[in-house]
Design a protein around this motif. Structure first.
Motif, PDB file in Angstrom:
ATOM      1  N   THR A   1     -87.615  34.953 -38.560  1.00 26.31           N
ATOM      2  CA  THR A   1     -87.856  36.223 -39.238  1.00 26.31           C
ATOM      3  C   THR A   1     -88.509  37.219 -38.287  1.00 26.31           C
ATOM      4  OG1 THR A   1     -88.183  35.086 -41.348  1.00 26.31           O
ATOM      5  CG2 THR A   1     -89.045  37.331 -41.181  1.00 26.31           C
ATOM      6  N   LYS A   2     -87.911  38.412 -38.175  1.00 24.31           N
ATOM      7  CA  LYS A   2     -88.504  39.471 -37.343  1.00 24.31           C
ATOM      8  C   LYS A   2     -89.663  40.104 -38.105  1.00 24.31           C
ATOM      9  CE  LYS A   2     -84.345  40.587 -34.803  1.00 24.31           C
ATOM     10  NZ  LYS A   2     -83.374  41.631 -34.464  1.00 24.31           N
ATOM     11  N   PHE A   3     -90.740  40.424 -37.388  1.00 25.59           N
ATOM     12  CA  PHE A   3     -91.912  41.003 -38.044  1.00 25.59           C
ATOM     13  C   PHE A   3     -92.526  42.115 -37.212  1.00 25.59           C
ATOM     14  CE2 PHE A   3     -93.915  38.049 -35.159  1.00 25.59           C
ATOM     15  CZ  PHE A   3     -95.067  38.701 -34.768  1.00 25.59           C
ATOM     16  N   ARG A   4     -93.337  42.923 -37.901  1.00 29.30           N
ATOM     17  CA  ARG A   4     -94.187  43.946 -37.294  1.00 29.30           C
ATOM     18  C   ARG A   4     -95.570  43.709 -37.864  1.00 29.30           C
ATOM     19  NH1 ARG A   4     -97.446  47.277 -35.666  1.00 29.30           N
ATOM     20  NH2 ARG A   4     -97.029  49.361 -34.929  1.00 29.30           N
ATOM     21  N   LEU A   5     -96.566  43.577 -37.011  1.00 26.70           N
ATOM     22  CA  LEU A   5     -97.937  43.316 -37.442  1.00 26.70           C
ATOM     23  C   LEU A   5     -98.516  44.559 -38.110  1.00 26.70           C
ATOM     24  CD1 LEU A   5     -99.888  40.943 -37.302  1.00 26.70           C
ATOM     25  CD2 LEU A   5    -100.654  41.783 -35.089  1.00 26.70           C
ATOM     26  N   HIS A   6     -99.063  44.394 -39.305  1.00 28.00           N
ATOM     27  CA  HIS A   6     -99.603  45.508 -40.094  1.00 28.00           C
ATOM     28  C   HIS A   6    -100.990  45.937 -39.617  1.00 28.00           C
ATOM     29  CE1 HIS A   6    -101.698  47.253 -43.631  1.00 28.00           C
ATOM     30  NE2 HIS A   6    -100.566  47.906 -43.723  1.00 28.00           N
ATOM     31  N   GLY A   7    -101.227  47.242 -39.650  1.00 26.92           N
ATOM     32  CA  GLY A   7    -102.569  47.782 -39.429  1.00 26.92           C
ATOM     33  C   GLY A   7    -103.025  47.837 -37.985  1.00 26.92           C
ATOM     34  N   VAL A   8    -102.095  47.657 -37.048  1.00 29.03           N
ATOM     35  CA  VAL A   8    -102.474  47.616 -35.646  1.00 29.03           C
ATOM     36  C   VAL A   8    -101.345  48.220 -34.808  1.00 29.03           C
ATOM     37  CG1 VAL A   8    -101.524  45.318 -35.194  1.00 29.03           C
ATOM     38  CG2 VAL A   8    -103.459  46.098 -33.883  1.00 29.03           C
TER      39      VAL A   8
ATOM     40  N   ALA B   1    -106.558  49.765 -34.036  1.00 27.99           N
ATOM     41  CA  ALA B   1    -106.289  49.803 -35.471  1.00 27.99           C
ATOM     42  C   ALA B   1    -105.461  51.055 -35.750  1.00 27.99           C
ATOM     43  CB  ALA B   1    -107.602  49.846 -36.252  1.00 27.99           C
ATOM     44  N   TRP B   2    -104.481  50.932 -36.654  1.00 26.78           N
ATOM     45  CA  TRP B   2    -103.599  52.062 -36.963  1.00 26.78           C
ATOM     46  C   TRP B   2    -103.300  52.065 -38.451  1.00 26.78           C
ATOM     47  CZ3 TRP B   2     -97.710  52.358 -35.708  1.00 26.78           C
ATOM     48  CH2 TRP B   2     -97.230  53.638 -35.999  1.00 26.78           C
ATOM     49  N   ASP B   3    -103.754  53.115 -39.144  1.00 27.53           N
ATOM     50  CA  ASP B   3    -103.503  53.255 -40.576  1.00 27.53           C
ATOM     51  C   ASP B   3    -102.181  53.986 -40.781  1.00 27.53           C
ATOM     52  OD1 ASP B   3    -103.654  53.363 -43.321  1.00 27.53           O
ATOM     53  OD2 ASP B   3    -105.236  54.879 -43.374  1.00 27.53           O
ATOM     54  N   TYR B   4    -101.096  53.296 -40.464  1.00 30.77           N
ATOM     55  CA  TYR B   4     -99.757  53.866 -40.616  1.00 30.77           C
ATOM     56  C   TYR B   4     -99.503  54.256 -42.062  1.00 30.77           C
ATOM     57  CZ  TYR B   4     -94.678  54.110 -40.811  1.00 30.77           C
ATOM     58  OH  TYR B   4     -93.395  54.519 -41.034  1.00 30.77           O
ATOM     59  N   ASP B   5     -99.906  53.379 -43.001  1.00 29.51           N
ATOM     60  CA  ASP B   5     -99.682  53.631 -44.427  1.00 29.51           C
ATOM     61  C   ASP B   5    -100.401  54.889 -44.889  1.00 29.51           C
ATOM     62  OD1 ASP B   5     -98.238  51.227 -44.568  1.00 29.51           O
ATOM     63  OD2 ASP B   5    -100.050  50.089 -45.012  1.00 29.51           O
ATOM     64  N   GLY B   6    -101.543  55.190 -44.291  1.00 36.13           N
ATOM     65  CA  GLY B   6    -102.319  56.367 -44.666  1.00 36.13           C
ATOM     66  C   GLY B   6    -101.890  57.632 -43.930  1.00 36.13           C
TER      67      GLY B   6
END
Length: 160
Positions: free
Chosen positions: A55-62, A138-143
């Protein structure tokens, strides 16, 4: 003939129902396995890769610096970022080498079709460990936060 025309559809319906139930169970087990995945991680770069099941993934929040060429879309913005990107990937590889990583949460998919996930390493958030190591931010992409600048404002190829 009468018996055959009655039994064949009934047997077919029973087989269909059994297959549907078996398929639902298989899907349920796969969903559970996705959140309880334990295994190794193959890192494409510092914040994305493939889990042991492929499964390909992207780490959340970073965010990690990009390792791709400055000429490629989505690549590094400067050579310094690219060098930092290789350091970030090495840190992620070293931190997870030979250790079981668990998918704590699946947030959905990103624009590249990868699962955006939170990964745990022995109960600790992997993204937080990487940020604490200094190789990731840290990266708040969702925000709606902008992607971190790894070139110190240069961004066009000149090192800071």
């Amino acid at each position: 003939m009468f018996v055959r025309t009655r039994i064949v559809p009934i047997v077919g319906a029973i087989v269909f129902i059994l297959m549907a139930l078996l398929g639902a169970r298989f899907a349920s087990e796969n969903a559970q396995a996705a959140t309880e995945l334990g295994g190794t991680v193959y890192w494409s770069d510092g914040d994305s890769g493939r889990l042991s099941d492929g499964t390909k993934f992207r780490l959340h929040g970073v965010d990690a610096p990009e390792t791709g060429s400055m000429k490629q879309r989505g690549g590094a913005k400067c050579e310094a970022e690219r060098e930092l990107g290789y350091d970030a990937k090495a840190a992620a590889v070293e931190l997870t080498r030979g250790r079981a990583v668990t998918v704590s949460r699946i947030m959905g998919r990103d624009r590249y079709g990868r699962n955006v996930v939170t990964l745990s390493l022995e109960g600790e958030d992997l993204a937080k460990l990487l940020v604490a190591s200094g190789t990731h931010k840290a990266w708040d992409y969702d925000g709606g936060a902008p992607k971190p600048d790894w070139c110190g404002g240069w961004g066009s190829g000149a090192a800071p």
